[in-house]
Scaffold this motif. Structure first.
Motif, short mmCIF file in Angstrom:
data_model
loop_
_atom_site.label_atom_id
_atom_site.label_comp_id
_atom_site.label_asym_id
_atom_site.label_seq_id
_atom_site.Cartn_x
_atom_site.Cartn_y
_atom_site.Cartn_z
N LEU A 1 0.84 -1.19 0.00
CA LEU A 1 0.00 0.00 0.00
C LEU A 1 0.87 1.24 0.00
CD1 LEU A 1 -2.76 -0.89 2.63
CD2 LEU A 1 -2.85 -1.16 0.15
N ASN A 2 0.62 2.16 -0.94
CA ASN A 2 1.35 3.42 -0.98
C ASN A 2 0.71 4.41 -0.01
OD1 ASN A 2 3.08 5.48 -1.72
ND2 ASN A 2 1.91 6.03 -3.55
N MET A 3 1.50 4.96 0.91
CA MET A 3 0.98 5.85 1.93
C MET A 3 1.88 7.04 2.12
SD MET A 3 0.04 3.13 4.96
CE MET A 3 -1.47 2.16 4.93
N ASP A 4 1.31 8.18 2.49
CA ASP A 4 2.08 9.30 2.97
C ASP A 4 2.87 8.84 4.19
OD1 ASP A 4 2.01 11.64 5.19
OD2 ASP A 4 2.36 12.49 3.21
N ALA A 5 4.08 9.38 4.36
CA ALA A 5 4.97 8.91 5.42
C ALA A 5 4.33 8.99 6.81
CB ALA A 5 6.27 9.70 5.40
N LYS A 6 3.63 10.08 7.10
CA LYS A 6 3.03 10.21 8.44
C LYS A 6 1.90 9.20 8.63
CE LYS A 6 2.42 14.57 7.77
NZ LYS A 6 2.01 15.98 7.88
N VAL A 7 1.10 9.02 7.61
CA VAL A 7 0.02 8.03 7.69
C VAL A 7 0.60 6.63 7.81
CG1 VAL A 7 -1.95 7.04 6.46
CG2 VAL A 7 -1.55 9.50 6.39
N ARG A 8 1.67 6.38 7.07
CA ARG A 8 2.33 5.08 7.10
C ARG A 8 2.78 4.71 8.51
NH1 ARG A 8 7.99 5.67 4.98
NH2 ARG A 8 8.21 6.30 7.17
N ASN A 9 3.47 5.63 9.17
CA ASN A 9 3.94 5.35 10.53
C ASN A 9 2.79 5.08 11.49
OD1 ASN A 9 6.57 5.67 9.67
ND2 ASN A 9 6.83 7.70 10.56
N GLN A 10 1.74 5.86 11.36
CA GLN A 10 0.59 5.69 12.26
C GLN A 10 -0.17 4.40 11.97
OE1 GLN A 10 -1.57 9.31 11.57
NE2 GLN A 10 -0.03 10.60 12.57
N SER A 11 -0.13 3.94 10.71
CA SER A 11 -0.95 2.80 10.31
C SER A 11 -0.55 1.51 11.01
CB SER A 11 -0.87 2.59 8.79
OG SER A 11 0.43 2.16 8.39
N ILE A 12 0.72 1.36 11.31
CA ILE A 12 1.15 0.13 11.97
C ILE A 12 0.70 0.13 13.43
CG2 ILE A 12 3.44 0.96 12.64
CD1 ILE A 12 4.49 -1.86 12.05
N GLY A 13 0.70 1.32 14.03
CA GLY A 13 0.23 1.41 15.42
C GLY A 13 -1.25 1.12 15.52
N GLY A 14 -2.02 1.52 14.49
CA GLY A 14 -3.46 1.29 14.50
C GLY A 14 -3.87 -0.06 13.96
N GLY A 15 -2.91 -0.83 13.47
CA GLY A 15 -3.21 -2.17 12.98
C GLY A 15 -3.77 -2.23 11.58
N GLN A 16 -3.71 -1.12 10.83
CA GLN A 16 -4.22 -1.14 9.46
C GLN A 16 -3.32 -1.95 8.53
OE1 GLN A 16 -3.86 1.65 11.26
NE2 GLN A 16 -5.64 3.00 11.05
N LEU B 1 11.16 4.83 14.09
CA LEU B 1 11.34 4.53 15.52
C LEU B 1 10.91 5.68 16.43
CD1 LEU B 1 14.28 2.57 17.09
CD2 LEU B 1 13.48 4.67 18.15
N PRO B 2 11.39 6.92 16.23
CA PRO B 2 10.94 8.00 17.12
C PRO B 2 9.44 8.22 17.08
CG PRO B 2 12.89 8.67 15.89
CD PRO B 2 12.40 7.40 15.26
N SER B 3 8.85 8.16 15.89
CA SER B 3 7.41 8.40 15.76
C SER B 3 6.59 7.36 16.50
CB SER B 3 7.02 8.40 14.27
OG SER B 3 7.63 9.46 13.58
N LEU B 4 7.01 6.10 16.39
CA LEU B 4 6.23 5.02 16.99
C LEU B 4 6.50 4.86 18.48
CD1 LEU B 4 6.56 2.55 14.00
CD2 LEU B 4 4.44 3.58 14.84
N GLU B 5 7.76 4.99 18.88
CA GLU B 5 8.07 4.84 20.31
C GLU B 5 7.38 5.91 21.15
OE1 GLU B 5 9.88 2.71 22.22
OE2 GLU B 5 10.24 1.33 20.55
N THR B 6 7.26 7.12 20.60
CA THR B 6 6.66 8.20 21.39
C THR B 6 5.14 8.07 21.52
OG1 THR B 6 6.69 9.59 19.39
CG2 THR B 6 8.46 9.90 20.98
N ILE B 7 4.53 7.16 20.77
CA ILE B 7 3.10 6.89 20.99
C ILE B 7 2.91 5.51 21.63
CG2 ILE B 7 2.31 8.40 19.15
CD1 ILE B 7 1.86 5.93 17.39
N GLY B 8 4.02 4.96 22.16
CA GLY B 8 3.93 3.73 22.92
C GLY B 8 3.92 2.46 22.10
N VAL B 9 4.27 2.53 20.82
CA VAL B 9 4.29 1.34 19.97
C VAL B 9 5.71 0.79 19.93
CG1 VAL B 9 3.90 0.42 17.66
CG2 VAL B 9 2.40 2.21 18.56
#
Length: 389
Positions: A191-206, A218-226
C-alpha cells in the motif's frame, strides 16, 4: 497513550508548512518549487542566526522536517562553530532528499542534506550536484513491525499487508530485499501511503508492517507507545552505504572552496559536540524548534532521533578512522551499482562517483579513542532497539 497520540499529531501539524504538499502527494519537482520559495519567506521555515555582522550569509536545507537526526546543524549554529569561521547559516526544512538536492543544484540554497543514492539518481537523470561530506553511514532502511508481530522472518511477509511511501528513497529497495531473502513479492500486498500516515498505520493495525528509515519510524512510533522490531536491509543482504551527506554545486566547490571548508568544519564540530553531549544538544535543538516544546513527547522524540543518528555515525569505521564527514569511495561505488540496477532505466550510463563525491573538505574534526568509546556506550540502548527482531 491517547495524549501521546494527540501530541504527535500536533507536532506534525506544527512542523509542517501550511499549504505546501510533501513528496507523498506531489512529485519531488513540485516539492522543490515549494522549497525554493522558502528562501524568500523566512520564519517560521528558516531559522536565522543572530549577531551576523561581517559574516557570509549561507542558506542550507535539511532533507526533511527538523528532528533529532539533524540536531547537530542547530548545535553548530548555536555554539558558534560556523560564526567563528565567518559564516552566518540559515537552516530551512526540507521535503525529501531528492527535492533538497534539486534546489541546491539550481542554486536556491548553498548547501543541502541528501542521501548519496539521491545524488546518483539525479546525476543519472542529468541533474548534477556534488557531495562534500558524508555525515553518517547506515541509512537503516528497514521493514518495521510491532514488537509482538507474528512475523519472525522475511518469508513471513507473504500474505501480509505492507505500508510503503513509494516516493521515499527506501521504497525501490524493498523488491531487492524480498528477492535476496526468498520472499515472493507478488504475495505481499503493498500500500502506498504518505509517510506520516504510514507510521501511524502500523500502530493502529491497518497494516502488518511498514518500510522506511528507522530514523523516521522509531521515534514516531516509540513516542506513541508502539514497540517495534526491524528487518534491517543491511543485515539481510542489501548493503547500502550513506545516509545523509552535504551537497553543493560544482561551481560552489570550485569557486568557493574556503566556504565549503568552513561549512564542513563547522557542521562537523557541531556533530562532534552532539555525539558527546546529547543532553545539552537536545536543549539547544528544542530551543531552536519551538514546536517541539509544545508537545509532551518532544524531548523523547528528539533524543530517539539523535540516538539513531549517533548509531549511524558509528556504524562503520569511516568517521573513527578518517574523521567526521569522510566517505569510503569503494562503498559508494557499490551503492551506486544498486541504485543503477533498481532505480534507473536499463542502459542508463552510470555517473562517475569520484566526480560526484569528494573527501577534500572532510575529516578535519575528529574524536579521540576515549570519546568514541563514550559514544558507543551511550548508543547501546538505541542499538538494541534498532536491531530488535
Amino acid at each position: 497513550m491517547a495524549k501521546n497520540r494527540e501530541d504527535r499529531k500536533n507536532l506534525s501539524r506544527n512542523l509542517d508548512a501550511p499549504g505546501v504538499h510533501n513528496l507523498g502527494r506531489r512529485s519531488f519537482l513540485q516539492a522543490a518549487s515549494a522549497v525554493a520559495a522558502l528562501g524568500a519567506l523566512g520564519a517560521p521555515f528558516v531559522i536565522r542566526s543572530a549577531d551576523a555582522k561581517n559574516l557570509t550569509k549561507i542558506k542550507m536545507i535539511l532533507a526533511w522536517l527538523p528532528g533529532g537526526p539533524y540536531a547537530y546543524a542547530y548545535v553548530a549554529r548555536k555554539k558558534g562553530y560556523w560564526a567563528k569561521r565567518g559564516l552566518d547559516v540559515d537552516i530551512a526544512r526540507g521535503y525529501g532528499s531528492l527535492a533538497s538536492a534539486q534546489v541546491v543544484a539550481h542554486g536556491q540554497f548553498d548547501f543541502g542534506m541528501s542521501n548519496p543514492s539521491s545524488l546518483v539518481l539525479l546525476a543519472a537523470q542529468g541533474v548534477k550536484v556534488h557531495m562534500i561530506g558524508l555525515m553518517d553511514y547506515d541509512p537503516f532502511m528497514a521493514v518495521c513491525m510491532k514488537k509482538d508481530s507474528p512475523i519472525k522472518k522475511p518469508k513471513d511477509l507473504e500474505g501480509k499487508t505492507v505500508g510503503e511511501t513509494f516516493s521515499s528513497s527506501d521504497a525501490a529497495f524493498f523488491p531487492l530485499f524480498c528477492k535476496v531473502n526468498g520472499v515472493d513479492i507478488d504475495k505481499v500486498k503493498r500500500l502506498n501511503m504518505d509517510a506520516k500516515v504510514r507510521n501511524q498505520s502500523i500502530g493502529g493495525g491497518q497494516v502488518d508492517a511498514i518500510t522506511g528509515l528507522v530514523s523516521s519510524m522509531l521515534p514516531s512510533l516509540e513516542t506513541i507507545g508502539v514497540k517495534t522490531k526491524y528487518f534491517l536491509y543491511g543485515d539481510y543482504g542489501v548493503d547500502l552505504y550513506g545516509n545523509i551527506g552535504i551537497t553543493a554545486t560544482a561551481q560552489t566547490v570550485t569557486e568557493r572552496p574556503e566556504i565549503c571548508q568552513a561549512f564542513m568544519d563547522g557542521l562537523s564540530e557541531g556533530l562532534r559536540y552532539t555525539l558527546l553531549n546529547p543532553d545539552e544538544s537536545t536543549d539547544i535543538f528544542m530551543d531552536a524548534v519551538p514546536a517541539l516544546k509544545m508537545n509532551s513527547t518532544g524531548v523523547e522524540y528528539t533524543k530517539l532521533g539523535m540516538g539513531v543518528e549517533s548509531a549511524s555515525v558509528i556504524s562503520t569505521g569511516s568517521a573513527k578512522n578518517h574523521g567526521l564527514g569522510w566517505a569510503d569511495m569503494d562503498k559508494l561505488k557499490q551503492m551506486e551499482k544498486l541504485v543503477m540496477q533498481y532505480q534507473v532505466k536499463p542502459g542508463t550510463p552510470s555517473p562517475d562517483i569520484e566526480k560526484l563525491f569528494t573527501n577534500k573538505f572532510a575529516g578535519r574534526i575528529k574524536l579521540t579513542d576515549a570519546e568514541w568509546k563514550k559514544v558507543e556506550k551511550e548508543t547501546t540502548s538505541i542499538q538494541k532497539m534498532i536491531r530488535s527482531t
